[in-house]
Design a protein around this motif. Structure first.
Motif, PDB file in Angstrom:
ATOM      1  N   MET A 342       0.865  -1.183   0.000  1.00 46.00           N
ATOM      2  CA  MET A 342       0.000   0.000   0.000  1.00 46.00           C
ATOM      3  C   MET A 342       0.894   1.223   0.000  1.00 46.00           C
ATOM      4  O   MET A 342       1.986   1.205   0.597  1.00 46.00           O
ATOM      5  N   LEU A 347       4.464  -3.334   3.543  1.00 47.35           N
ATOM      6  CA  LEU A 347       4.668  -4.193   2.375  1.00 47.35           C
ATOM      7  C   LEU A 347       4.825  -5.638   2.847  1.00 47.35           C
ATOM      8  O   LEU A 347       5.620  -5.912   3.755  1.00 47.35           O
ATOM      9  N   LYS A 440     -13.309  -0.879   3.389  1.00 45.06           N
ATOM     10  CA  LYS A 440     -13.293   0.500   2.887  1.00 45.06           C
ATOM     11  C   LYS A 440     -14.164   0.624   1.638  1.00 45.06           C
ATOM     12  O   LYS A 440     -14.332  -0.353   0.897  1.00 45.06           O
TER      13      LYS A 440
HETATM   14  C1  J2J Z   1      -5.254  -8.038  -2.340  1.00 50.05           C
HETATM   15  N1  J2J Z   1      -5.339  -6.696  -2.230  1.00 50.05           N
HETATM   16  C2  J2J Z   1      -4.220  -5.992  -2.438  1.00 50.05           C
HETATM   17  C3  J2J Z   1      -2.949  -8.019  -2.863  1.00 50.05           C
HETATM   18  C4  J2J Z   1      -2.696  -4.452  -2.653  1.00 50.05           C
HETATM   19  C5  J2J Z   1       2.944  -3.099  -3.809  1.00 50.05           C
HETATM   20  C6  J2J Z   1       1.841  -3.733  -4.307  1.00 50.05           C
HETATM   21  C7  J2J Z   1       0.626  -3.094  -4.380  1.00 50.05           C
HETATM   22  C8  J2J Z   1       0.499  -1.789  -3.932  1.00 50.05           C
HETATM   23  C9  J2J Z   1      -0.821  -1.131  -4.009  1.00 50.05           C
HETATM   24  C10 J2J Z   1       1.599  -1.162  -3.416  1.00 50.05           C
HETATM   25  C11 J2J Z   1      -2.993  -6.598  -2.750  1.00 50.05           C
HETATM   26  N2  J2J Z   1      -4.101  -8.682  -2.644  1.00 50.05           N
HETATM   27  N3  J2J Z   1      -1.839  -8.685  -3.174  1.00 50.05           N
HETATM   28  O1  J2J Z   1       1.541   0.112  -2.963  1.00 50.05           O
HETATM   29  O2  J2J Z   1       3.866  -1.206  -2.854  1.00 50.05           O
HETATM   30  C12 J2J Z   1      -5.010  -3.640  -2.118  1.00 50.05           C
HETATM   31  C13 J2J Z   1      -5.306  -3.487  -0.625  1.00 50.05           C
HETATM   32  C14 J2J Z   1      -4.399  -2.339  -0.221  1.00 50.05           C
HETATM   33  C15 J2J Z   1      -4.484  -1.459  -1.453  1.00 50.05           C
HETATM   34  C16 J2J Z   1      -3.342  -0.491  -1.597  1.00 50.05           C
HETATM   35  C17 J2J Z   1       2.821  -1.820  -3.355  1.00 50.05           C
HETATM   36  N4  J2J Z   1      -2.072  -5.612  -2.884  1.00 50.05           N
HETATM   37  N5  J2J Z   1      -3.993  -4.655  -2.397  1.00 50.05           N
HETATM   38  O3  J2J Z   1      -1.749  -1.684  -4.586  1.00 50.05           O
HETATM   39  O4  J2J Z   1      -1.916   2.084  -2.459  1.00 50.05           O
HETATM   40  O5  J2J Z   1      -6.661  -3.118  -0.498  1.00 50.05           O
HETATM   41  O6  J2J Z   1      -0.940   0.073  -3.400  1.00 50.05           O
HETATM   42  O7  J2J Z   1      -4.815  -1.672   0.950  1.00 50.05           O
HETATM   43  O8  J2J Z   1      -2.585   1.356  -4.795  1.00 50.05           O
HETATM   44  O9  J2J Z   1      -4.500  -2.385  -2.535  1.00 50.05           O
HETATM   45  O10 J2J Z   1      -3.413   0.128  -2.858  1.00 50.05           O
HETATM   46  P1  J2J Z   1      -2.211   1.024  -3.407  1.00 50.05           P
END
Ligand code: J2J
Length: 539
Positions: A342, A347, A440
């Motif tokens: 996120m 991570l 959310k």
């Molecule tokens: C389910 N939901 C997930 C997963 C993120 C690496 C990878 C992804 C992001 C990202 C990131 C998920 N399975 N494997 O910043 O460094 C959803 C969750 C989370 C949100 C965050 C990174 N991987 N998610 O996706 O800020 O709901 O970052 O809280 O865009 O994506 O979204 P974002």
């Protein structure tokens, strides 16, 4: 004593000290890091974009030159600059040129339009916008001109490409070629300064900016790189948008560069392009979102490209189905790593030593021993081991609050500094997390996050719409697609009409509903909120 600044809450002083003592924070800015990498890895290839190949020494020198030109232009430490560039080498050079000056890049996504970019500029009070001339059949110069007319504080527009005769716009190419004199009174940033602002997926209707410091962001990239066992032989293919946190630092561009490896730019996310680049540059690691996985599996059956160099395929940003996960190793011949991250921080990664079962069915575990994770029920109490609850987290690279968002910070974080992720997870005895849902009000369209409240605000402005609710409809390809439920006076609008309306309002296309449903009245929950579960049930 809390280290509080006016714009964003930092970590409490004693906790910050413990992160330094543990070695998570090393006190080095990204500008200093780039200088160090240039010293260590000087003649090695840092960056490849088509025919452009830059060594570490060249990347460092080019970023230095651009820093001076940007300083001469008027940018100063602490200024914010909205950067909206598609995948290209210039993004990396510009990023380092800005952060070295202490100027804060605000990461816009290539698909963002007037509504989103305007919010970013307003929220960050940015002094400059950097964009391409045209991209994906969209003229960013026109957008920049509109933005400048709206925001008097937006003093500079820099265009990567043809400035097209717009008054006052500067060309990035010319700035890159400027031999400006060394900066007279340099005012370099410190490692605890905010280095960049990422955009949150959002749930409240107003976009939130995520302040990441040099210290915490470098920690994020370095720990991810260690777990992925990156070294000078690593070659990372940037397929997803470069401003995305996943592509930037998980381990991404920054993780690969600190290890002395090479970043290869994919200008488009198609598997054909990716396969060609993997073969040509002997790529060892790349990162995808789940919707790209079936496209890769399909391309593998049709393409003769040599993918034997590819060791690790990271998949994250949305839930990868266990079935697809199990096909990756046998069909693509590389290891899978699930990534649950996120932009706010935490991570989670699966590890090379994890069993195939853990790798295929969980979303990994936190990368830092000082990441604190709680799984709680609605009352905020920890649930018994193995049960589902909301994930709360704090740690050395997870923010304690958004930028200039005091009110949201009161509800988005617990009083003792945990970030409320809004994700529902189950924690296994090994510490691995399985993402099972979300509380959310967000739709995850194959990794692209849509703030339902934000889109509902636009829909409610459509003539004849009395009430609007955006929900996520389950979808085989994307995981979820946005569907709008409307209460209308008279004839309901078509999907096309709504799409055109949202486009006119400057809303990015990925947020447009794919379907429209109508209801005579919104179903309500016991507390009088729109019952979105009931709406999904109508699909
Ligand atoms: C389910 N939901 C997930 C997963 C993120 C690496 C990878 C992804 C992001 C990202 C990131 C998920 N399975 N494997 O910043 O460094 C959803 C969750 C989370 C949100 C965050 C990174 N991987 N998610 O996706 O800020 O709901 O970052 O809280 O865009 O994506 O979204 P974002």
């Amino acid at each position: 004593m809390s280290q509080v600044t006016v714009d964003w809450p930092g970590w409490p002083a004693e906790i910050a000290e413990s992160y330094r003592a543990a070695g998570w924070w090393r006190g080095e800015t990204f500008g200093q890091q780039l200088s160090g990498w240039a010293e260590h890895f000087g003649p090695r290839t840092a960056l490849i974009d088509g025919e452009v190949r830059m060594t570490y020494a060249e990347l460092d020198a080019t970023a230095h030159r651009l820093s001076r030109a940007l300083h001469k232009l008027g940018l100063r430490r602490g200024d914010r600059v909205v950067v909206q560039l598609p995948n290209r080498a210039e993004f990396v050079v510009l990023w380092f040129a800005l952060v070295r000056l202490g100027v804060v890049p605000v990461h816009a996504m290539p698909g963002h339009r007037r509504s989103e970019v305007g919010h970013l500029i307003a929220q960050s009070h940015a002094v400059a916008y950097v964009g391409p001339d045209r991209h994906a059949r969209f003229d960013h110069r026109q957008l920049a001109a509109e933005l400048q007319a709206t925001f008097p504080h937006l003093a500079y527009v820099v265009i990567d490409g043809e400035t097209g005769g717009w008054d006052g716009f500067r060309s990035l190419r010319e700035l890159l070629q400027t031999e400006a004199a060394p900066i007279d009174h340099p005012d370099p940033p410190t490692a605890s300064d905010m280095a960049l602002l990422l955009l949150s997926g959002g749930t409240t209707g107003t976009p939130k900016l995520i302040p990441r410091t040099h210290d915490d962001y470098a920690c994020n990239a370095r720990l991810a790189a260690e777990i992925c066992e990156l070294g000078p032989g690593s070659v990372y293919l940037a397929v997803l948008p470069m401003p995305f946190n996943f592509t930037m630092s998980c381990p991404g561009i920054l993780g690969v560069l600190q290890a002395g490896g090479t970043v290869v730019v994919a200008r488009d996310p198609s598997p054909t392009t990716a396969f060609r680049l993997i073969e040509r540059e002997r790529v060892t690691i790349t990162a995808l979102n789940p919707p790209l996985v079936p496209l890769w599996l399909q391309e593998r059956t049709e393409s003769a490209a040599d993918l034997s160099s590819l060791e690790l395929l990271q998949v994250g940003a949305a839930r990868l189905s266990d079935d697809l996960a199990r096909r990756i190793r046998p069909e693509l011949g590389c290891r899978l790593q699930q990534v649950f991250g996120m932009a706010e921080g935490l991570l989670n990664l699966t590890r090379s030593e994890d069993s195939e079962e853990l790798v295929c069915t969980t979303q990994g575990r936190p990368i830092c021993p000082d990441d604190e994770v709680l799984v709680v029920d609605e009352a905020g109490a920890e649930v018994p081991a193995g049960e589902v609850g909301e994930l709360l987290t704090r740690g050395p690279y997870t923010i304690r609050g958004y930028y200039r968002a005091e009110e949201v910070n009161r509800t988005g974080f617990t009083p003792d500094g945990y970030y409320r992720t809004g994700d529902q997870v189950r924690r296994l005895p090994s510490g691995h997390l399985s993402v099972v849902g979300r509380i959310k009000d967000q739709i995850n369209r194959g990794g692209e996050k849509i703030d339902a409240t934000e889109v509902e605000g636009h829909l409610a402005a459509y003539p004849g719409v009395l009430a609007a609710a955006l929900v996520g409809a389950p979808d085989r390809d994307l995981g979820e697609r946005p569907v709008a439920f409307l209460v209308c006076a008279g004839e309901p609008p078509t999907v096309r009409a709504i799409g055109a309306f949202l486009r006119d309002r400057g809303v990015a296309a990925y947020k447009h509903p794919d379907r429209i449903g109508t209801v005579p009245a919104m179903p309500l929950t016991a507390v009088g909120k729109i019952d979105k579960r009931a709406l999904v049930g109508l699909l």
